[in-house]
Scaffold this active site. Structure first.
Site, PDB file in Angstrom:
ATOM      1  N   LYS A  95       0.855  -1.187   0.000  1.00  0.00           N
ATOM      2  CA  LYS A  95       0.000   0.000   0.000  1.00  0.00           C
ATOM      3  C   LYS A  95       0.893   1.239   0.000  1.00  0.00           C
ATOM      4  CE  LYS A  95      -4.572   0.966   1.850  1.00  0.00           C
ATOM      5  NZ  LYS A  95      -5.241   1.124   0.556  1.00  0.00           N
TER       6      LYS A  95
ATOM      7  N   GLU B  24      -7.361  -5.839 -10.279  1.00  0.00           N
ATOM      8  CA  GLU B  24      -8.235  -5.172  -9.310  1.00  0.00           C
ATOM      9  C   GLU B  24      -8.598  -3.804  -9.838  1.00  0.00           C
ATOM     10  OE1 GLU B  24      -6.451  -4.200  -5.524  1.00  0.00           O
ATOM     11  OE2 GLU B  24      -4.451  -4.132  -6.373  1.00  0.00           O
TER      12      GLU B  24
HETATM   13  N1  PLP Z   1      -6.945  -2.854  -3.430  1.00  0.00           N
HETATM   14  C1  PLP Z   1      -6.506  -1.594  -3.351  1.00  0.00           C
HETATM   15  C2  PLP Z   1      -5.683  -1.076  -4.480  1.00  0.00           C
HETATM   16  C3  PLP Z   1      -6.811  -0.803  -2.245  1.00  0.00           C
HETATM   17  O1  PLP Z   1      -6.389   0.458  -2.165  1.00  0.00           O
HETATM   18  C4  PLP Z   1      -7.610  -1.339  -1.213  1.00  0.00           C
HETATM   19  C5  PLP Z   1      -7.936  -0.552  -0.034  1.00  0.00           C
HETATM   20  O2  PLP Z   1      -7.364  -0.652   0.990  1.00  0.00           O
HETATM   21  C6  PLP Z   1      -8.048  -2.660  -1.329  1.00  0.00           C
HETATM   22  C7  PLP Z   1      -7.699  -3.380  -2.447  1.00  0.00           C
HETATM   23  C8  PLP Z   1      -8.877  -3.286  -0.250  1.00  0.00           C
HETATM   24  O3  PLP Z   1      -8.085  -3.652   0.842  1.00  0.00           O
HETATM   25  P1  PLP Z   1      -8.714  -3.739   2.300  1.00  0.00           P
HETATM   26  O4  PLP Z   1      -9.844  -4.683   2.215  1.00  0.00           O
HETATM   27  O5  PLP Z   1      -7.608  -4.279   3.130  1.00  0.00           O
HETATM   28  O6  PLP Z   1      -9.132  -2.377   2.680  1.00  0.00           O
HETATM   29  C1  COI Z   2      -9.357   1.684   1.653  1.00  0.00           C
HETATM   30  O1  COI Z   2     -10.292   1.007   1.266  1.00  0.00           O
HETATM   31  O2  COI Z   2      -9.099   1.841   2.847  1.00  0.00           O
HETATM   32  C2  COI Z   2      -8.454   2.347   0.721  1.00  0.00           C
HETATM   33  O3  COI Z   2      -7.383   2.695   1.108  1.00  0.00           O
HETATM   34  C3  COI Z   2      -8.875   2.573  -0.647  1.00  0.00           C
HETATM   35  C4  COI Z   2      -8.778   4.001  -1.042  1.00  0.00           C
HETATM   36  C5  COI Z   2      -9.039   4.050  -2.491  1.00  0.00           C
HETATM   37  C6  COI Z   2      -9.704   4.896  -0.282  1.00  0.00           C
END
Ligand code: PLP
Ligand code: COI
Length: 340
Positions: A184, A220
């Site tokens: 991230k 994604e």
């Molecule tokens: N993919 C991306 C590129 C993201 O920014 C996020 C957000 O956090 C996710 C997937 C989903 O991850 P999570 O379920 O851990 O929030």
């Molecule tokens: C999240 O889901 O927490 C993210 O970081 C995604 C972002 C595009 C807001």
């Protein structure tokens, strides 16, 4: 605790200044204790690593008010672990997982008045992040870093709440094979900005990125993983080394199997297969599960059987079970729901 006077039901996904944030600095090889502060401004060198070479990583999580009035967060240990992995990949010092969870809990507690009430449809979004703060001009990692956590109350990520989205297959790539798609890092989002602005200008809600190596497999979107449901009710999610390992997606796959008794599969998903799926959803902390009604692949429309008016039945069950677990109306697996 008296709540702030906020129109919770009409919040979008935006930044609202809240009272406290957590700050810790890394200097001479060690993190300090960290403090809560009311100062929302960051003052750093004009030559800071983050400003010159984008040395920054972040996390996203939420705090919820449960049906019985407790304030909780969801699987914060997994965000802490992912942030450790992000730090290693960008040559940043690791902010240890246990200290991460404590900092998150402290920041939520300090901003309790901003945690939306149960049933309001809103949540408190929590944003931990870290950046290189000392001057860097040759291309190398910074010597000093700052870790911070702020919070902001939010509503749905996509306007229109649970109305199915229309997305397009993007001609831009998000992440290279062996690149940084699995962590991230701010840089992954910077390079998606042109693609998202262009998608919006063309009338699409989001981009479906394909694998950059062969451009045949579904990866994604800019901010969420994909879940698909086959016509016979199997839940399928793309497997790839260049997508973010979503905590929501990992949780939903477990919910599908253990709570709903569905068959699940994490495997490579080819763009060619899209017409065979009955339902499609985007999952993530911000997106929760947002249904996709249509994918447009260079003019070819792929319309899922679930349609353009509501969530498909399996997506809906997944959504209701996950949010029930998060809000305390459905019993959570051990360790998923953490009181702050
Ligand atoms: N993919 C991306 C590129 C993201 O920014 C996020 C957000 O956090 C996710 C997937 C989903 O991850 P999570 O379920 O851990 O929030
Ligand atoms: C999240 O889901 O927490 C993210 O970081 C995604 C972002 C595009 C807001």
């Amino acid at each position: 605790m008296e709540k702030k006077n906020i129109d919770w039901a009409n919040l979008g996904f935006g930044y609202i200044h809240t009272d406290y944030r957590f700050v810790s600095n890394f200097k001479d090889g060690a993190w300090d204790e960290g403090v809560l502060t009311e100062d929302a401004n960051v003052v750093i060198s004009e030559c800071a690593g983050v400003l010159q070479y984008a040395q920054t990583i972040f996390e996203g999580m939420k705090a919820y008010t449960t049906a019985d009035g407790r304030i909780v967060t969801f699987r914060p240990d997994l965000n802490g672990e992912r942030m450790e992995q992000s730090a290693r990949r960008l040559e940043m010092p690791v902010f240890p997982k246990d200290k991460f969870v404590e900092a998150v809990r402290k920041t939520i507690r300090a901003n309790e008045a901003y945690v939306p009430p149960y049933g309001s449809g809103a949540t408190l979004y929590v944003r931990p992040y870290m950046f290189g703060s000392s001057p860097v001009i040759g291309v190398k990692p910074a010597d000093q870093y700052q870790f911070r956590v702020f919070t902001t109350p939010v509503g749905p990520y996509f306007k229109g709440g649970v109305k199915p989205l229309t997305i397009r297959v993007s001609d831009f790539d998000r992440a290279a094979p062996n690149g940084t798609g699995h962590i991230k890092a701010g840089l992954n989002y910077a390079m998606s900005l042109h693609a998202i602005v262009d998608a919006h200008n063309q009338g699409f809600d989001e981009n479906m990125y394909l694998d950059a190596g062969t451009r045949t497999k579904v990866e994604e979107t800019g901010g969420a993983n994909f879940l698909f449901v086959t016509r016979d009710g199997k839940v399928v999610t793309p497997k790839s080394g260049s997508i973010l390992p979503s905590i929501t997606r990992r949780s939903l796959m477990q919910v599908a199997k253990e709570y709903l008794g569905l068959e699940t599969e994490e495997r490579e998903v080819y763009a060619e297969e899209l017409p065979e799926f009955a339902e499609c959803g985007l999952c993530g902390t911000a997106a929760v599960i947002s249904p996709v009604g249509k994918v447009v692949d260079h003019g070819r429309e792929i319309c899922f059987a679930s349609g353009m008016t509501e969530m498909g039945p399996v997506t809906k069950k997944l959504y209701e079970t996950l949010t029930g677990i998060q809000m305390g109306t459905i019993k959570a697996p051990e360790g998923w729901v953490v009181e702050v």
